[in-house]
Design a protein around this motif. Structure first.
Motif, PDB file in Angstrom:
ATOM      1  N   ILE A  31     -38.701-113.126  71.479  1.00 58.13           N
ATOM      2  CA  ILE A  31     -40.143-112.904  71.661  1.00 58.13           C
ATOM      3  C   ILE A  31     -40.618-113.389  73.229  1.00 58.13           C
ATOM      4  N   ALA A  32     -39.852-114.284  73.389  1.00 54.25           N
ATOM      5  CA  ALA A  32     -40.232-114.748  74.792  1.00 54.25           C
ATOM      6  C   ALA A  32     -40.020-114.099  75.815  1.00 54.25           C
ATOM      7  N   LYS A  33     -38.875-113.181  75.890  1.00 51.83           N
ATOM      8  CA  LYS A  33     -38.372-112.124  76.680  1.00 51.83           C
ATOM      9  C   LYS A  33     -39.425-110.994  76.617  1.00 51.83           C
ATOM     10  N   ASN A  34     -39.912-110.651  75.302  1.00 50.06           N
ATOM     11  CA  ASN A  34     -41.008-109.798  75.262  1.00 50.06           C
ATOM     12  C   ASN A  34     -42.403-110.252  75.896  1.00 50.06           C
ATOM     13  N   ILE A  35     -42.610-111.443  76.003  1.00 49.62           N
ATOM     14  CA  ILE A  35     -43.725-112.071  76.583  1.00 49.62           C
ATOM     15  C   ILE A  35     -43.539-112.010  78.117  1.00 49.62           C
ATOM     16  N   TYR A  36     -42.612-112.390  78.729  1.00 50.69           N
ATOM     17  CA  TYR A  36     -42.307-112.128  80.170  1.00 50.69           C
ATOM     18  C   TYR A  36     -42.527-110.840  80.501  1.00 50.69           C
ATOM     19  N   SER A  37     -41.939-109.789  79.772  1.00 49.06           N
ATOM     20  CA  SER A  37     -41.981-108.463  80.037  1.00 49.06           C
ATOM     21  C   SER A  37     -43.435-107.971  80.479  1.00 49.06           C
ATOM     22  N   LEU A  38     -44.511-108.791  79.697  1.00 49.63           N
ATOM     23  CA  LEU A  38     -45.819-108.116  79.919  1.00 49.63           C
ATOM     24  C   LEU A  38     -46.411-108.532  81.234  1.00 49.63           C
ATOM     25  N   TYR A  39     -45.805-109.599  81.825  1.00 51.40           N
ATOM     26  CA  TYR A  39     -46.004-110.401  83.112  1.00 51.40           C
ATOM     27  C   TYR A  39     -45.189-110.056  84.454  1.00 51.40           C
ATOM     28  N   LYS A  40     -45.750-109.952  85.462  1.00 54.70           N
ATOM     29  CA  LYS A  40     -44.898-110.148  86.693  1.00 54.70           C
ATOM     30  C   LYS A  40     -44.340-111.124  86.983  1.00 54.70           C
ATOM     31  N   ASN A  41     -45.056-112.379  86.584  1.00 52.36           N
ATOM     32  CA  ASN A  41     -44.352-113.484  86.906  1.00 52.36           C
ATOM     33  C   ASN A  41     -44.503-114.643  85.939  1.00 52.36           C
ATOM     34  N   GLU A  42     -43.342-115.180  85.459  1.00 53.24           N
ATOM     35  CA  GLU A  42     -43.226-116.094  84.482  1.00 53.24           C
ATOM     36  C   GLU A  42     -44.075-117.540  84.435  1.00 53.24           C
ATOM     37  N   LEU A  59     -59.222 -94.544  84.601  1.00 50.22           N
ATOM     38  CA  LEU A  59     -59.390 -96.105  84.682  1.00 50.22           C
ATOM     39  C   LEU A  59     -59.496 -96.382  83.337  1.00 50.22           C
ATOM     40  N   ASN A  60     -60.631 -96.223  82.602  1.00 48.09           N
ATOM     41  CA  ASN A  60     -60.849 -96.674  81.369  1.00 48.09           C
ATOM     42  C   ASN A  60     -59.586 -96.600  80.486  1.00 48.09           C
ATOM     43  N   ALA A  61     -58.783 -95.569  80.626  1.00 46.42           N
ATOM     44  CA  ALA A  61     -57.676 -95.407  79.562  1.00 46.42           C
ATOM     45  C   ALA A  61     -56.591 -96.498  80.002  1.00 46.42           C
ATOM     46  N   TYR A  62     -56.395 -96.867  81.381  1.00 45.47           N
ATOM     47  CA  TYR A  62     -55.451 -97.950  81.610  1.00 45.47           C
ATOM     48  C   TYR A  62     -56.059 -99.154  81.145  1.00 45.47           C
ATOM     49  N   GLN A  63     -57.194 -99.230  81.125  1.00 45.23           N
ATOM     50  CA  GLN A  63     -58.005-100.784  81.082  1.00 45.23           C
ATOM     51  C   GLN A  63     -57.870-100.727  79.312  1.00 45.23           C
ATOM     52  N   GLU A  64     -58.093 -99.790  78.614  1.00 46.96           N
ATOM     53  CA  GLU A  64     -57.829 -99.997  77.156  1.00 46.96           C
ATOM     54  C   GLU A  64     -56.536-100.195  76.516  1.00 46.96           C
ATOM     55  N   ASN A  65     -55.546 -99.502  77.627  1.00 42.75           N
ATOM     56  CA  ASN A  65     -54.051 -99.888  77.408  1.00 42.75           C
ATOM     57  C   ASN A  65     -53.877-101.173  77.724  1.00 42.75           C
ATOM     58  N   SER A  66     -54.399-101.848  78.825  1.00 43.01           N
ATOM     59  CA  SER A  66     -54.216-103.421  78.867  1.00 43.01           C
ATOM     60  C   SER A  66     -54.826-104.369  77.731  1.00 43.01           C
ATOM     61  N   LYS A  67     -55.831-103.716  77.096  1.00 42.93           N
ATOM     62  CA  LYS A  67     -56.317-104.567  76.075  1.00 42.93           C
ATOM     63  C   LYS A  67     -55.150-104.685  74.766  1.00 42.93           C
ATOM     64  N   SER A  68     -54.683-103.544  74.657  1.00 44.94           N
ATOM     65  CA  SER A  68     -53.336-103.409  73.813  1.00 44.94           C
ATOM     66  C   SER A  68     -52.525-104.535  74.131  1.00 44.94           C
ATOM     67  N   LYS A  69     -52.030-104.682  75.280  1.00 45.20           N
ATOM     68  CA  LYS A  69     -50.940-105.617  75.812  1.00 45.20           C
ATOM     69  C   LYS A  69     -51.560-106.938  75.421  1.00 45.20           C
ATOM     70  N   ILE A  70     -52.688-107.386  75.685  1.00 49.03           N
ATOM     71  CA  ILE A  70     -53.427-108.520  75.398  1.00 49.03           C
ATOM     72  C   ILE A  70     -53.293-108.789  74.072  1.00 49.03           C
ATOM     73  N   GLU A  71     -53.542-107.767  73.045  1.00 51.08           N
ATOM     74  CA  GLU A  71     -53.463-107.966  71.828  1.00 51.08           C
ATOM     75  C   GLU A  71     -51.907-108.650  71.256  1.00 51.08           C
ATOM     76  N   ASP A  72     -50.961-107.665  71.962  1.00 58.20           N
ATOM     77  CA  ASP A  72     -49.308-107.769  71.678  1.00 58.20           C
ATOM     78  C   ASP A  72     -49.155-109.119  72.140  1.00 58.20           C
ATOM     79  N   LEU A  73     -49.716-109.802  73.354  1.00 56.30           N
ATOM     80  CA  LEU A  73     -49.247-110.943  73.920  1.00 56.30           C
ATOM     81  C   LEU A  73     -49.671-112.063  72.850  1.00 56.30           C
ATOM     82  N   PHE A  74     -50.810-111.825  72.238  1.00 51.86           N
ATOM     83  CA  PHE A  74     -51.313-113.026  71.347  1.00 51.86           C
ATOM     84  C   PHE A  74     -50.682-112.981  69.996  1.00 51.86           C
ATOM     85  N   SER A  75     -50.038-111.695  69.512  1.00 52.72           N
ATOM     86  CA  SER A  75     -49.324-111.584  68.482  1.00 52.72           C
ATOM     87  C   SER A  75     -48.038-112.257  68.785  1.00 52.72           C
TER      88      SER A  75
END
Length: 180
Positions: A73-84, A39-55
């Motif tokens: 870039i917008a398409k990449n952002i949408y791919s991080l989410y389930k719902n735009e 679970l911690n590994a998945y959570q750490e991976n999600s922090k990387s997604k959050i950092e990517d999002l803000f980049s």
């Protein structure tokens, strides 16, 4: 005849209990379904997604980028989410209200340079059966002024059936969700 009805009723009842039992297992919280290390590994991976999002958010504010690149870039952002239309904090406003992601992306594309920095520390809590909440702080610098905003963001955890050639396999994916 009564014995057959009784057997049929007992058999039907046992299938009903089995179905309810298996449905109940799907509602087990993630921290009970996986070891703490997994679970911690998945959570750490999600922090990387959050950092990517803000980049990506920061890149959208670059006035030197053309519309085609901003669209990618917008398409990449949408791919991080389930719902735009997930609600996110509007970091372009002074009151940090929540607006739909799609609207926020449009605002960023038309704004001047904004720099985002995600805090190094993140806390993971409120673990449910298909999501957890990640707490972090964002530093927002625009027009030479820096503000900080605490963010609580849902991160969804989904099991998905994927095809690998002729084989199917269930894999787990994380998607970003609503910001509070």
């Amino acid at each position: 005849m009564i014995k057959q009805l009784l057997c049929f009723g007992l058999l039907f009842f046992s299938f009903t209990i089995e179905a309810q039992s298996s449905m109940g297992e799907r509602r087990v919280t993630l921290d009970k379904q996986f070891s703490i290390d997994v679970l911690n590994a998945y959570q750490e991976n999600s922090k990387s997604k959050i950092e990517d999002l803000f980049s990506y958010f920061q890149m959208l504010t670059d006035v030197n980028l053309d519309n085609q690149l901003k669209s990618q870039i917008a398409k990449n952002i949408y791919s991080l989410y389930k719902n735009e239309n997930e609600l996110v904090i509007d970091f372009t406003s002074n009151n940090f209200e929540k607006i739909p992601l799609k609207q926020f992306i449009q605002k960023l594309s038309n704004s001047h340079s904004i720099f985002f920095k995600v805090s190094d520390e993140a806390q993971y809590n409120s673990v449910a059966y298909n999501f957890w909440k990640t707490n972090y702080t964002i530093s927002i610098t625009k027009a030479g002024t820096t503000a900080r905003q605490k963010v609580i963001q849902k991160v969804y955890f989904d099991e998905k059936n994927k095809n690998f050639g002729s084989n199917n396999k269930f894999v787990y994916e994380t998607h970003l969700g609503e910001m509070e």
